[in-house]
Design a protein around this motif. Structure first.
Motif, PDB file in Angstrom:
ATOM      1  N   LEU A   1      -7.416  17.418  -0.710  1.00 16.75           N
ATOM      2  CA  LEU A   1      -8.387  16.284  -1.555  1.00 16.75           C
ATOM      3  C   LEU A   1      -9.644  16.752  -1.948  1.00 16.75           C
ATOM      4  CD1 LEU A   1      -9.743  13.413  -1.149  1.00 16.75           C
ATOM      5  CD2 LEU A   1     -10.719  14.020   0.872  1.00 16.75           C
TER       6      LEU A   1
ATOM      7  N   VAL B   1     -11.060   8.076  -4.484  1.00 19.55           N
ATOM      8  CA  VAL B   1     -11.385   9.520  -4.242  1.00 19.55           C
ATOM      9  C   VAL B   1     -12.338  10.035  -5.352  1.00 19.55           C
ATOM     10  CG1 VAL B   1     -10.384  12.195  -4.646  1.00 19.55           C
ATOM     11  CG2 VAL B   1      -8.908  10.349  -3.248  1.00 19.55           C
TER      12      VAL B   1
ATOM     13  N   PHE C   1       0.932  -1.226  -0.050  1.00 14.58           N
ATOM     14  CA  PHE C   1       0.077  -0.045  -0.164  1.00 14.58           C
ATOM     15  C   PHE C   1       0.778   1.255   0.012  1.00 14.58           C
ATOM     16  CE2 PHE C   1      -2.133   3.661   2.352  1.00 14.58           C
ATOM     17  CZ  PHE C   1      -2.982   3.748   1.715  1.00 14.58           C
TER      18      PHE C   1
ATOM     19  N   LEU D   1     -13.203  11.250  -0.141  1.00 11.21           N
ATOM     20  CA  LEU D   1     -12.424   9.900  -0.077  1.00 11.21           C
ATOM     21  C   LEU D   1     -13.347   8.797   0.613  1.00 11.21           C
ATOM     22  CD1 LEU D   1      -9.459   8.376   0.075  1.00 11.21           C
ATOM     23  CD2 LEU D   1      -9.263   9.368   2.397  1.00 11.21           C
TER      24      LEU D   1
ATOM     25  N   THR E   1      -9.081   2.425  -1.263  1.00 11.79           N
ATOM     26  CA  THR E   1      -9.376   3.809  -1.172  1.00 11.79           C
ATOM     27  C   THR E   1      -9.782   4.473  -2.394  1.00 11.79           C
ATOM     28  OG1 THR E   1      -7.272   4.545  -1.592  1.00 11.79           O
ATOM     29  CG2 THR E   1      -7.669   4.091   0.756  1.00 11.79           C
TER      30      THR E   1
ATOM     31  N   ILE F   1      -0.691  13.536  -1.017  1.00  8.26           N
ATOM     32  CA  ILE F   1      -0.882  14.932  -1.727  1.00  8.26           C
ATOM     33  C   ILE F   1      -2.153  14.871  -2.209  1.00  8.26           C
ATOM     34  CG2 ILE F   1      -0.396  16.092  -3.797  1.00  8.26           C
ATOM     35  CD1 ILE F   1       2.265  14.883  -3.727  1.00  8.26           C
ATOM     36  N   ASP F   2      -2.913  14.076  -2.710  1.00  6.45           N
ATOM     37  CA  ASP F   2      -4.556  14.141  -3.211  1.00  6.45           C
ATOM     38  C   ASP F   2      -5.210  12.834  -2.689  1.00  6.45           C
ATOM     39  OD1 ASP F   2      -3.356  12.375  -5.014  1.00  6.45           O
ATOM     40  OD2 ASP F   2      -3.820  13.416  -6.783  1.00  6.45           O
ATOM     41  N   HIS F   3      -4.562  12.133  -2.029  1.00  3.73           N
ATOM     42  CA  HIS F   3      -5.224  10.735  -1.567  1.00  3.73           C
ATOM     43  C   HIS F   3      -5.222   9.763  -2.454  1.00  3.73           C
ATOM     44  CE1 HIS F   3      -5.603  11.731   3.050  1.00  3.73           C
ATOM     45  NE2 HIS F   3      -6.012  12.833   2.450  1.00  3.73           N
ATOM     46  N   LYS F   4      -4.917   9.981  -3.488  1.00  8.54           N
ATOM     47  CA  LYS F   4      -4.999   8.772  -4.677  1.00  8.54           C
ATOM     48  C   LYS F   4      -4.082   7.667  -4.533  1.00  8.54           C
ATOM     49  CE  LYS F   4      -7.432  11.500  -7.887  1.00  8.54           C
ATOM     50  NZ  LYS F   4      -7.253  12.618  -9.078  1.00  8.54           N
ATOM     51  N   SER F   5      -3.991   6.904  -3.318  1.00  2.00           N
ATOM     52  CA  SER F   5      -3.172   6.064  -2.705  1.00  2.00           C
ATOM     53  C   SER F   5      -3.350   4.809  -3.513  1.00  2.00           C
ATOM     54  CB  SER F   5      -3.466   5.743  -1.264  1.00  2.00           C
ATOM     55  OG  SER F   5      -3.164   6.874  -0.683  1.00  2.00           O
TER      56      SER F   5
END
Lengths: 523, 450
Positions: free
Chosen positions: B310, B326, A509, B314, B324, A514-518
Motif C-alpha cells: 500500500l 488510497v 464492491f 488508505l 475507500t 494488491i494496492d488497495h485500490k478497491s
C-alpha cells in the motif's frame, strides 16, 4: 448475561437502542463457514445478533487450520459447521447459534423454501450458478441477501434485494435545517425582538448568527425587490454588510454569520434526490404499500400544501456563539415548528392509511416523528437481480471500468471472478488450484475470460496478462487477512440493512488486495 | 479429485502466494518454501495495543504465516470491550489485555508464539523495539502513535549523502478506527512519510472555551464539562477526578443536570456524560476487523514481498455506502523525527548535564527532563530511580568523552515537550558534532608519535 448496556455501549453510541433491538430480533443464515463466512458472523455475534444458523457440508481439514480462527487441531475431521458454530457461541451466549451439516448448493437446489425463515442470508464462496438461484429464492421470499467472496488477493461483496428504504441514513456532512433562506413567521418575529445595533457590547457579541442572518437577509430583500443575493458580487456584498455591523474584532458570532451566510443563498425547496423519491411510482400508494411509502405519500401532500415546497423542519440547531437565553429561545422556536409540521404529516398519514384500508394507527407516532426529522435525508436503494447483471451488465459502464486507469484492475478482477466460475464449471476445478498445470490453466483462463467478455458484448477489451497470471497464482486461495477484510465489510452491510440505519453499499464492491485500490462497480 | 490424496499442509492457502512466482509482486520477492520458513523463523512482529485492533491483528498475523509475535498493552479488560475485542470473555474482565489476548491466540493457532508485555510503551528500552522486523500499531491515541513512531525512526541511519540506509529502516503499519471510519497506513521511515510528517491528519481536539462553560452554556455537553472541569475542583478541594470511579461520574452527571435545568438546556444523560468526560470514541467490531485485516495483509506483503505494498495511506468510510481511497502522501523533508536529525554543535568540553539543559532551551526541541542514550547505551536516565542513580555520575562528565571521543554521531534523547498545551513524551534524534575536535585528535596523535 451481565450488563448488556455496558457491553454494547460503544456500538449503542452508533446505532442506538432501536438499532440494537432490530439486531437482536434478526436471524441470520450463513452459507459456507470458511474464514470469509466465519469472520462475517464473528462480528455479528459480538454485536449481539439474535440468531445464527451456520450451513456447511464439509469436514475440517488441516488446511483449514491455517486460515480459519474458528477451528483448531481438535476439529480436524469434524463438521466444519459444528466447530465454527461452537466457537461463535463462546463469544456471546445471548446469541442463539445453530448449525446444519449440509452443502449450501444442495440446499438451494432441493429446499428453496428453507431460506424464508431468515431475516438475512450471507452467502459466501458461492459460484455463479448457485448465486443466481439463491438470488431468485431470496427475492421471492423477501429475505435480504449478501454475497461475499474471498479469492486470493481479490474478492467481492454484493447486496441483493428488491428495495431497501432508509429513514435514518445518518449522513456525516449534511446541511443543517435552519431555513435562513425562507424563515417562517415565528422565526422572523423572534428576530424582530432583537436589535442588532444594541449598545451593550456583551449583548452585541452574543447575538446568535441565525438572528443576524435572518435580519440581514430581510434588510437585503427589502432593498432588492424581495430577492436574496444570487450573484457572486451580491454574495460578497452581503458578507461585507455583515462585517460592517461588527463593533469589535473578536465578535465570534459575526464571524460565524459570515461563514454561514451561504445558508441564506442556498435555493429554497427540496433536493433533487428527495424530488426523485417523491416522484417515484411507489409513492402512489395502495393497501400493499410499505409504511415508508405511505409516509412519503403524506410528505408529498405536505410539500404541495402546508409545507409550501419545504420538507418538515428538522427542529434542531447547531451550537453557536450566543447568550444562553437567546439560544434556548431559538431552540424552542425550531422545535415548535418541527412539532407543528409533524402534527400535519401525522394527520395526513392517518387519513392516507384509512384511505388505503389500513388501520389508521398502524404506523406509530414515533416512526412518523423520525420520518419527519429525517425527511430531507431519505434513501431508497434498489439492486438489480444477479441474473440480470450477469447476463446483461450495463455495457458502457463495464467498458469504462475495464479501460479507466483507476478502475481497470478492479474491473479486471470482476470479470476474472466470473471467469474462474466458468472455468470451474468446464474443468472441475479452479485455475491454479493444483501444481504442475499452471501454464495450461493460464491459457485456459485467458480463453475463458475472452469468451465471457465477448458473450457480454464487450469486444475489443482485453485483460492484462499480469492480472490473468495473478488470478491463476491465487489458485482459489482463501487467505485469512483477505477473508477478514471481506467478512468485515459483509458484516457491516448486514448491520446497516438490519438496523435500517446508514446507507448500504450499492453495486459490487471489488477488493483489490494488491494496492488497495478497491472499487464499487455499478452494473 | 487428486487433492484428497495429497498430504495437506496448514499453509494450503498461504502457499499459493508464498511459493509461486508472480508479476505483480514486491521487488525482493523470492518465492519458495524457504520464504515460508523465513517468515516463521526470522520475522518478528510487535503488535502495539491489544484492544479492538490489537486482538484482530494478533489473530490475522498468526494466520498469515508469522510465528514470532509480541504484544504490548498497559490496559486491563473492561466490560465495554466485549462487543468487539473477541479474544476476551466476561470472566476475563480486570485481567491484562496483552496476557489474555496472547494466550487465546496461542490456544487456537498451534505453533505460534506470542509474548505479552503488560506495561506502558515508554517502559521499554529502545533495544526492545529494535529487535522487531515490523511494528504493527493498533492504538487509539495520537500520543502513543507519535511515541512509537519516534522510536522506530530513531533506528534510522543516513549515509553521508543523507540517503536512508535500508537495513536501518524499521517498517510500521498503523491502523485507526472511529465508528464506521478508519485508516490503514504503511510507514517506511526515511522512505515514506512518518506519523509526524503528516501530523496535520490528526487535528487536535476542539475544547470548549472556559467562558462558555462558565457564563453562556448552550448545550448538554457544556453543562457536563462545567461540572467536570470547574465545579468538581470547587467542591472537592484537592481530590482528583477519576473517570473510572462510578461515584465520581454520577456526581458530575447530577451537577450537569442541575445546571441544565437552571438554564433550560435539554439532553443531559448519563451516557452522554460518560461520553463527554471520557472522550469515548464509538467502536464496532466490523470496522476494526476491516482495518486490522488491511494492516495484517500489508505486514505480510512487507515481510514477504508477495505483492505490492500500500502506498501509503488508505482511508475507509462505510457509513454512507462504502468509500475507500488510497493517498500517496509525501515526506516532510525537514521532519524532526524521520529526517536526518536535529544538528547540534558543541564544544568538546560540554558536560552531559549542560547538554541536557541545552535541549530544554533549543528552539526546535524544547525538551525537558531528557534521558540520553548513545548507540543503545544509556548515558543518563531520569527514571526509574535505580537507573537514575546508576547513571547520575555521568552528568559531570563531558559528552565527548562519554561518546567515546567520536567527532560526530547520533544520540537519542527522550523527554517531555508541550504539544497543544499537553505534556507529551517524545524521542528525538540528535546529530551531535563536536567543534574543533578533528584538529585536537590530530595533534594528540602527532604528539603521541613524537
Amino acid at each position: 448475561m451481565a450488563e448488556p448496556k455496558t457491553k454494547y455501549d460503544r456500538q449503542l453510541r452508533i446505532w442506538g437502542e432501536q438499532g440494537q433491538t432490530a439486531l437482536e430480533k434478526a436471524s441470520v443464515c450463513l452459507l459456507n463457514c470458511g474464514p470469509t463466512g466465519s469472520e462475517t458472523l464473528k462480528n455479528l455475534v459480538l454485536g449481539g445478533v439474535g440468531s445464527i444458523t451456520v450451513i456447511d457440508g464439509s469436514k475440517v481439514e488441516s488446511g483449514d487450520l491455517g486460515n480459519n480462527f474458528m477451528v483448531d487441531e481438535s476439529s480436524v475431521g469434524q463438521s466444519k459447521a459444528k466447530c465454527v458454530c461452537q466457537f461463535l457461541q463462546e463469544l456471546n451466549d445471548a446469541v442463539k447459534a445453530k448449525f446444519i451439516e449440509e452443502y449450501p448448493e444442495a440446499l438451494i437446489q432441493t429446499n428453496p423454501s428453507f431460506f424464508s425463515q431468515f431475516t438475512l442470508v450471507v452467502a459466501t464462496q458461492l459460484v455463479e450458478d448457485s448465486m443466481v438461484k439463491l438470488d431468485r429464492i431470496c427475492r421471492d421470499a423477501n429475505v435480504l441477501l449478501i454475497f461475499a467472496r474471498s479469492y486470493g488477493l481479490t474478492g467481492l461483496v454484493r447486496i441483493s434485494l428488491k428495495e431497501h428504504t432508509v429513514i435514518e441514513s445518518k449522513p456525516e456532512h449534511f446541511l443543517d435545517d435552519l431555513r435562513l433562506n425562507n424563515p417562517w413567521p415565528e422565526l422572523r418575529g423572534f428576530a424582530e425582538t432583537i436589535d442588532l445595533d444594541v449598545s451593550d457590547p456583551v449583548a452585541h457579541k452574543h447575538t446568535p448568527y441565525v438572528v443576524i442572518l435572518v435580519k440581514m437577509a430581510q434588510e437585503w430583500a427589502k432593498s432588492h425587490g424581495g430577492k436574496l443575493p444570487t450573484t457572486r458580487e451580491e454574495k460578497k456584498e452581503f458578507k461585507e454588510l455583515i462585517k460592517a455591523r461588527m463593533t469589535a474584532i473578536d465578535e465570534d458570532n459575526y464571524r460565524e454569520a459570515i461563514e454561514n451566510s451561504f445558508k441564506v443563498f442556498t435555493p429554497r425547496g427540496i433536493s433533487p434526490e428527495l424530488q426523485q423519491i417523491i416522484s417515484d411510482s411507489r409513492s402512489e400508494i395502495d393497501s400493499s404499500s410499505s409504511d415508508f411509502w405511505v409516509m412519503v405519500a403524506a410528505l408529498k401532500e405536505f410539500l404541495a400544501n402546508e409545507g409550501g415546497g419545504e420538507a418538515p423542519l428538522e427542529g434542531s440547531i447547531p451550537d453557536m456563539t450566543s447568550s444562553t437565553e437567546h439560544y434556548v429561545a431559538l431552540q424552542k422556536i425550531y422545535q415548535a415548528k418541527a412539532e407543528a409540521d409533524f402534527l400535519v404529516i401525522d394527520q395526513r398519514v392517518r387519513s392516507l392509511l384509512k384511505k388505503i384500508g389500513r388501520d389508521p394507527s398502524s404506523i406509530s407516532k414515533a416512526t412518523v416523528k423520525s420520518f419527519c426529522k429525517n425527511a430531507r435525508k431519505l434513501k431508497v436503494c434498489r439492486y438489480r437481480p444477479i441474473e440480470d447483471e450477469f447476463s446483461s451488465p450495463i455495457l458502457p459502464d463495464l467498458q469504462k471500468y475495464l479501460t479507466d486507469e483507476d478502475y481497470s484492475v478492479a474491473g479486471g478482477f470482476y470479470i476474472l471472478l466470473r471467469a474462474v466460475d466458468r472455468f470451474a464449471a468446464n474443468y472441475n476445478s479452479f485455475p491454479g488450484k493444483f501444481e504442475g498445470v499452471m501454464d495450461e490453466d493460464i491459457s485456459r483462463l485467458k480463453t475463458t475470460a475472452v469468451g465471457l467478455l465477448s458473450d457480454l458484448g464487450c469486444n475489443g477489451v482485453t485483460l492484462t496478462e499480469d492480472l490473468i497470471n495473478e488470478m491463476c497464482r491465487f489458485g482459489a486461495a482463501e487467505l485469512h487477512a483477505v477473508a477478514a477484510f471481506i467478512g468485515g465489510i459483509a458484516s457491516q452491510e448486514v448491520i446497516k440493512l438490519i438496523t435500517r440505519q446508514f446507507v448500504p453499499l450499492s453495486g459490487t464492491f471489488i477488493f483489490n488486495g494488491i494496492d488497495h485500490k478497491s472499487q464499487l462497480l455499478a452494473l | 479429485m487428486v487433492e484428497s490424496t495429497v498430504q495437506q499442509s496448514r499453509s494450503r492457502d498461504l502457499d499459493k502466494l508464498l511459493l509461486r512466482p508472480g508479476n505483480l509482486v514486491g521487488p525482493n520477492f523470492e518465492p519458495g518454501p524457504g520464504l515460508r520458513e523465513d517468515l516463521k523463523e526470522y520475522v518478528r512482529v510487535l503488535v502495539v495495543g491489544a484492544g479492538g485492533l490489537g486482538c484482530e491483528l494478533l489473530k490475522d498475523l498468526a494466520l498469515s504465516g508469522f510465528r514470532e509475535i509480541e504484544v504490548i498493552d498497559m490496559d486491563r479488560i473492561e466490560v465495554s470491550n466485549l462487543n468487539r475485542q473477541f479474544l476476551f470473555r466476561l470472566e476475563d474482565v480486570g485481567k491484562p489485555k496483552a496476557e489474555v489476548a496472547a494466550r487465546r491466540v496461542m490456544q487456537r493457532v498451534a505453533g505460534v508464539n506470542i509474548v505479552p508485555h503488560f506495561c506502558r510503551i515508554e517502559d521499554k528500552e529502545l533495544d526492545f523495539y529494535s529487535n522487531f522486523s515490523i511494528i504493527a500499531l493498533g492504538l487509539d491515541s495520537i500520543e502513543a502513535r507519535s511515541y512509537i513512531n519516534s522510536v522506530a525512526c530513531s533506528f534510522l541511519e543516513y549515509d553521508a549523502d543523507d540517503k536512508p540506509q535500508e537495513e536501518t529502516v524499521k517498517p510500521m503499519v498503523d491502523g485507526g478506527t472511529e465508528g464506521f471510519q478508519g485508516h490503514a497506513r504503511v510507514i517506511m521511515p526515511g522512505i515514506t512519510p512518518c506519523f509526524e510528517c503528516t501530523i496535520w491528519l490528526f487535528p487536535p481536539q476542539v475544547k470548549f472555551p472556559l467562558c462558555t462553560l462558565a457564563e453562556t452554556p448552550r448545550t448538554a455537553a457544556h453543562c457536563i464539562e462545567y461540572a467536570h472541569l470547574i465545579k468538581w475542583d470547587e467542591v472537592h478541594s484537592g481530590e482528583a477526578f477519576d473517570p473510572d470511579d462510578p461515584e465520581h461520574m454520577k456526581w458530575v452527571y447530577d451537577e450537569a443536570n442541575k445546571r441544565a435545568e437552571l438554564f433550560g438546556i435539554p439532553g443531559v444523560t448519563l451516557s452522554l456524560t460518560q461520553g463527554v468526560v471520557k472522550n469515548i470514541i464509538p467502536a464496532i467490531a466490523s470496522t476494526n476487523a476491516i482495518i486490522s485485516a488491511a494492516c495484517a495483509l500489508e505486514t505480510l506483503k512487507i515481510a514477504s514481498g508477495c505483492s505490492k505494498t500500500l502506498s501509503n495511506y488508505l482511508t475507509y468510510n462505510g457509513a454512507e455506502g462504502l468509500h475507500t481511497k488510497v493517498t500517496e502522501f509525501v515526506r516532510d523533508k525537514d521532519c524532526l523525527v524521520c529526517g536526518p536529525g536535529v544538528l547540534i554543535e558543541l564544544d568538546a568540553s560540554v558536560t552531559l548535564q549542560k547538554f541536557i539543559e541545552l535541549l530544554e532551551e533549543h528552539p526546535k526541541l524544547l525538551l525537558s527532563k531528557a534521558s540520553i542514550a548513545h548507540r543503545g547505551k544509556n548515558l543518563y536516565m531520569q527514571a526509574p530511580p535505580v537507573l537514575e542513580e546508576m547513571t547520575r555520575s555521568n552528568l559531570s562528565k563531558s559528552l565527548y568523552d562519554l561518546m567515546g571521543k567520536i567527532p560526530k554521531d547520533v544520540v537519542h534523547a527522550t523527554g517531555t515537550t508541550n504539544k497543544n498545551d499537553k505534556k507529551t513524551s517524545v524521542l528525538r534524534k540528535l546529530r551531535v558534532v563536536f567543534k574543533g575536535v578533528d584538529e585536537i585528535t590530530d595533534m594528540e596523535t602527532a604528539a603521541g608519535g613524537a
